[in-house]
Write a protein that holds these residues in place. Sequence first.
Motif, PDB file in Angstrom:
ATOM      1  N   ALA A 151       4.039   3.288  10.912  1.00  0.00           N
ATOM      2  CA  ALA A 151       4.983   3.332  11.774  1.00  0.00           C
ATOM      3  C   ALA A 151       5.451   1.891  12.764  1.00  0.00           C
ATOM      4  O   ALA A 151       6.390   1.432  13.118  1.00  0.00           O
ATOM      5  N   GLN A 152       4.057   1.152  12.593  1.00  0.00           N
ATOM      6  CA  GLN A 152       4.203  -0.006  13.533  1.00  0.00           C
ATOM      7  C   GLN A 152       4.829  -0.904  12.509  1.00  0.00           C
ATOM      8  O   GLN A 152       4.773  -2.294  12.857  1.00  0.00           O
ATOM      9  N   GLY A 153       4.967  -0.840  11.385  1.00  0.00           N
ATOM     10  CA  GLY A 153       5.288  -1.937  10.269  1.00  0.00           C
ATOM     11  C   GLY A 153       4.377  -2.781   9.780  1.00  0.00           C
ATOM     12  O   GLY A 153       4.716  -4.047   9.212  1.00  0.00           O
ATOM     13  N   LEU A 154       3.125  -2.471   9.870  1.00  0.00           N
ATOM     14  CA  LEU A 154       1.920  -3.112   9.332  1.00  0.00           C
ATOM     15  C   LEU A 154       1.899  -3.062   7.976  1.00  0.00           C
ATOM     16  O   LEU A 154       1.783  -3.962   7.010  1.00  0.00           O
ATOM     17  N   ILE A 155       1.940  -1.831   7.426  1.00  0.00           N
ATOM     18  CA  ILE A 155       2.233  -1.636   5.881  1.00  0.00           C
ATOM     19  C   ILE A 155       3.456  -0.866   5.789  1.00  0.00           C
ATOM     20  O   ILE A 155       3.840  -0.137   6.374  1.00  0.00           O
ATOM     21  N   LEU A 156       3.851  -1.034   4.435  1.00  0.00           N
ATOM     22  CA  LEU A 156       5.194  -0.354   3.901  1.00  0.00           C
ATOM     23  C   LEU A 156       5.026   1.353   4.273  1.00  0.00           C
ATOM     24  O   LEU A 156       3.859   1.851   3.755  1.00  0.00           O
ATOM     25  N   PRO A 157       5.998   1.975   4.730  1.00  0.00           N
ATOM     26  CA  PRO A 157       5.797   3.266   4.904  1.00  0.00           C
ATOM     27  C   PRO A 157       6.418   3.991   3.553  1.00  0.00           C
ATOM     28  O   PRO A 157       7.386   4.568   3.375  1.00  0.00           O
ATOM     29  N   TYR A 158       5.299   3.928   2.599  1.00  0.00           N
ATOM     30  CA  TYR A 158       5.241   4.318   1.422  1.00  0.00           C
ATOM     31  C   TYR A 158       4.028   5.070   0.740  1.00  0.00           C
ATOM     32  O   TYR A 158       2.907   4.447   1.184  1.00  0.00           O
ATOM     33  N   LEU A 159       3.952   6.436   0.394  1.00  0.00           N
ATOM     34  CA  LEU A 159       2.711   6.762  -0.082  1.00  0.00           C
ATOM     35  C   LEU A 159       3.093   7.125  -1.552  1.00  0.00           C
ATOM     36  O   LEU A 159       3.794   8.076  -1.625  1.00  0.00           O
ATOM     37  N   ASP A 160       2.140   6.759  -2.368  1.00  0.00           N
ATOM     38  CA  ASP A 160       2.075   7.123  -3.871  1.00  0.00           C
ATOM     39  C   ASP A 160       0.836   8.054  -3.689  1.00  0.00           C
ATOM     40  O   ASP A 160      -0.285   7.666  -4.025  1.00  0.00           O
ATOM     41  N   VAL A 161       1.321   9.270  -3.811  1.00  0.00           N
ATOM     42  CA  VAL A 161       0.141  10.307  -3.705  1.00  0.00           C
ATOM     43  C   VAL A 161       0.356  11.503  -5.255  1.00  0.00           C
ATOM     44  O   VAL A 161       1.500  12.007  -5.368  1.00  0.00           O
TER      45      VAL A 161
ATOM     46  N   ILE B 243       7.777   9.152  -0.154  1.00  0.00           N
ATOM     47  CA  ILE B 243       6.743   9.770  -0.767  1.00  0.00           C
ATOM     48  C   ILE B 243       6.848   9.649  -2.465  1.00  0.00           C
ATOM     49  O   ILE B 243       8.007  10.238  -2.638  1.00  0.00           O
ATOM     50  N   ARG B 244       6.086   9.013  -3.196  1.00  0.00           N
ATOM     51  CA  ARG B 244       6.142   9.159  -4.647  1.00  0.00           C
ATOM     52  C   ARG B 244       4.980   9.999  -5.145  1.00  0.00           C
ATOM     53  O   ARG B 244       3.782   9.984  -4.620  1.00  0.00           O
ATOM     54  N   SER B 245       5.227  10.867  -6.459  1.00  0.00           N
ATOM     55  CA  SER B 245       4.085  11.625  -6.623  1.00  0.00           C
ATOM     56  C   SER B 245       4.258  11.437  -8.314  1.00  0.00           C
ATOM     57  O   SER B 245       5.452  11.380  -8.834  1.00  0.00           O
ATOM     58  N   THR B 246       3.348  12.114  -8.834  1.00  0.00           N
ATOM     59  CA  THR B 246       3.111  12.648 -10.277  1.00  0.00           C
ATOM     60  C   THR B 246       2.798  13.977 -10.565  1.00  0.00           C
ATOM     61  O   THR B 246       2.026  14.461  -9.610  1.00  0.00           O
TER      62      THR B 246
ATOM     63  N   LEU C 253       0.687   0.902  -0.777  1.00  0.00           N
ATOM     64  CA  LEU C 253      -0.450   1.594  -1.048  1.00  0.00           C
ATOM     65  C   LEU C 253      -0.284   2.326  -2.214  1.00  0.00           C
ATOM     66  O   LEU C 253       0.725   3.185  -2.250  1.00  0.00           O
ATOM     67  N   HIS C 254      -0.795   2.522  -3.235  1.00  0.00           N
ATOM     68  CA  HIS C 254      -0.783   3.304  -4.392  1.00  0.00           C
ATOM     69  C   HIS C 254      -1.997   4.067  -4.550  1.00  0.00           C
ATOM     70  O   HIS C 254      -3.157   3.926  -4.204  1.00  0.00           O
ATOM     71  N   TYR C 255      -1.794   5.180  -5.335  1.00  0.00           N
ATOM     72  CA  TYR C 255      -2.898   6.214  -5.869  1.00  0.00           C
ATOM     73  C   TYR C 255      -3.632   6.674  -4.582  1.00  0.00           C
ATOM     74  O   TYR C 255      -4.960   6.522  -4.256  1.00  0.00           O
ATOM     75  N   VAL C 256      -2.955   7.194  -3.501  1.00  0.00           N
ATOM     76  CA  VAL C 256      -3.577   7.703  -2.339  1.00  0.00           C
ATOM     77  C   VAL C 256      -3.696   9.280  -2.318  1.00  0.00           C
ATOM     78  O   VAL C 256      -3.036   9.906  -2.577  1.00  0.00           O
ATOM     79  N   TYR C 257      -4.914   9.758  -2.202  1.00  0.00           N
ATOM     80  CA  TYR C 257      -5.136  10.889  -2.314  1.00  0.00           C
ATOM     81  C   TYR C 257      -4.841  11.751  -1.041  1.00  0.00           C
ATOM     82  O   TYR C 257      -5.216  11.266   0.024  1.00  0.00           O
ATOM     83  N   PRO C 258      -4.404  12.977  -1.122  1.00  0.00           N
ATOM     84  CA  PRO C 258      -3.940  13.660   0.323  1.00  0.00           C
ATOM     85  C   PRO C 258      -5.303  13.987   1.080  1.00  0.00           C
ATOM     86  O   PRO C 258      -5.555  15.326   1.569  1.00  0.00           O
ATOM     87  N   TYR C 259      -6.376  13.274   1.424  1.00  0.00           N
ATOM     88  CA  TYR C 259      -7.526  13.582   2.263  1.00  0.00           C
ATOM     89  C   TYR C 259      -6.851  13.483   3.709  1.00  0.00           C
ATOM     90  O   TYR C 259      -6.057  12.638   4.090  1.00  0.00           O
TER      91      TYR C 259
END
Length: 469
Positions: A277-287, A325-328, A260-266
């Motif tokens: 946690a279940q491994g369905l999507i990568l444990p990666y948040l680009d916020v 967690i990635r951020s700019t 997932l990219h460009y996720v806002y912290p709502y």
Amino acid sequence: MPPASVKRPRAASAGSPAPTPIAAPRVGFVSLGCPKALVDSEQIVTQLRAEGYEIAPNYRESDLVIVNTCGFIDDAVRESLDAIGEALAENGKVIVTGCLGAKPGEGGGGLVAQAHPGVLAVTGPHALGEVMGHVHQHLPRPHDPFTDLVPEAGIKLTPRHYAYLKISEGCNHRCSFCIIPSMRGDLVSRPIGEVVREAEALLKSGVKELLVISQDTSAYGVDLRYRTDFVGGRPVRTRMTELCQELGALARSHDAWVRLHYVYPYPHVDEVLPLMAQGLILPYLDVPFQHSHPEVLRRMKRPASGERNIERIRGWRAAVPQLTIRSTFIAGFPGETEAQFEDLLAFLKEAQLDRVGCFAYSPVAGASANELDGALPEAVREARRKRFMAVQQRISRKRLRRHVGTVQRVLIDAAGPEGAHARTMSDAPEIDGIVHVAPHPSLRPGGFVQVLIEASDAHDLSGRVVERT
Ligand code: SF4
């Protein structure tokens, strides 16, 4: 000069068509800008191929050239205007599309037409129909049924094993430093059924990593009031959590990753953490946090204060300890005081983010931030960016060192006799680090292998294959 291969090496090979029995009109394509622009390019190239046009490898062999531009920051504007100038000089028949096409020039009229009056036509971004209309006008479409051979997944401009999946266009925010809403308009989400169908076609064509992109992934479906659509005959709401569930299940059945990219912290972002946690999507948040100080965030017109963001980060890490967690961030925003900048450094030290990019604030023509008082000299903005990156480099180095001695599943991007470049689940292509993998017979692009990580620096890891997955 090759229109696509020189500016964007990935474009030319991906667009190279199969030989056709009769000479088809040939279009050169130059693709500039961000992943969202790349998806627009893919849609145009796919449509061109669907209609029987060929994609030419250089200006000389092109009957017409399309330049997909970026207009976000001044450097991008310059690069785009140079690319248009080059295409005009080398070929002469040029259609311009993309963000720069929507940018007004001085005293009315478009910037592109003012700078390059010789272009055949100009459109804004996300304008497939308009672009094709201009192509038909200046290079009539062929009538050869043999050219209709387009794969179901469309033509990808990325390597074959990963693909960007654009879920929406435009943005409802009005961040004061950004002109994207004025170029791409308000949020328009694609119905979930359409997105999932595209994802499935991509996975069936061999894609091993789906990169979900938008301007604001957390807002997906807001404009549609989370309308129910159909996925394989089942009713599903057009909403971020449901999208992640559907994509995660599909990816699992194809042994692929979803990032997932460009996720806002709502707050509702918390709903997707169990899927990580279940491994369905990568444990990666680009916020994209952009700053920590409430006053700077207010002047930026960003939602969420820095304090709440620290709490959110803590909550996310408690739910998914392996989360990346990635951020700019922007350093030197107009009016940013030394104390506010130090607040940002303190936030950085506390947040311990894994991957971080930082821009020295640069005024973008048309952005409302230009009206703010307290503009800082370029030297100050740049000095703050460097101080920021020095702090983050120490953090990144430390966080990467934790991987040494572990075995990581990696996706191989490129392989040869010297070894491979690969990525762990913590690394998005082109923006994060890579894993240098020692030579091994099992290394091939698009494959997964298990790698023992033996060394790290501030950006990358290195290791060797221990077992084939
Ligand atoms: S969220 Fe802000 S920075 Fe991002 S596209 Fe929308 S207006 Fe621009």
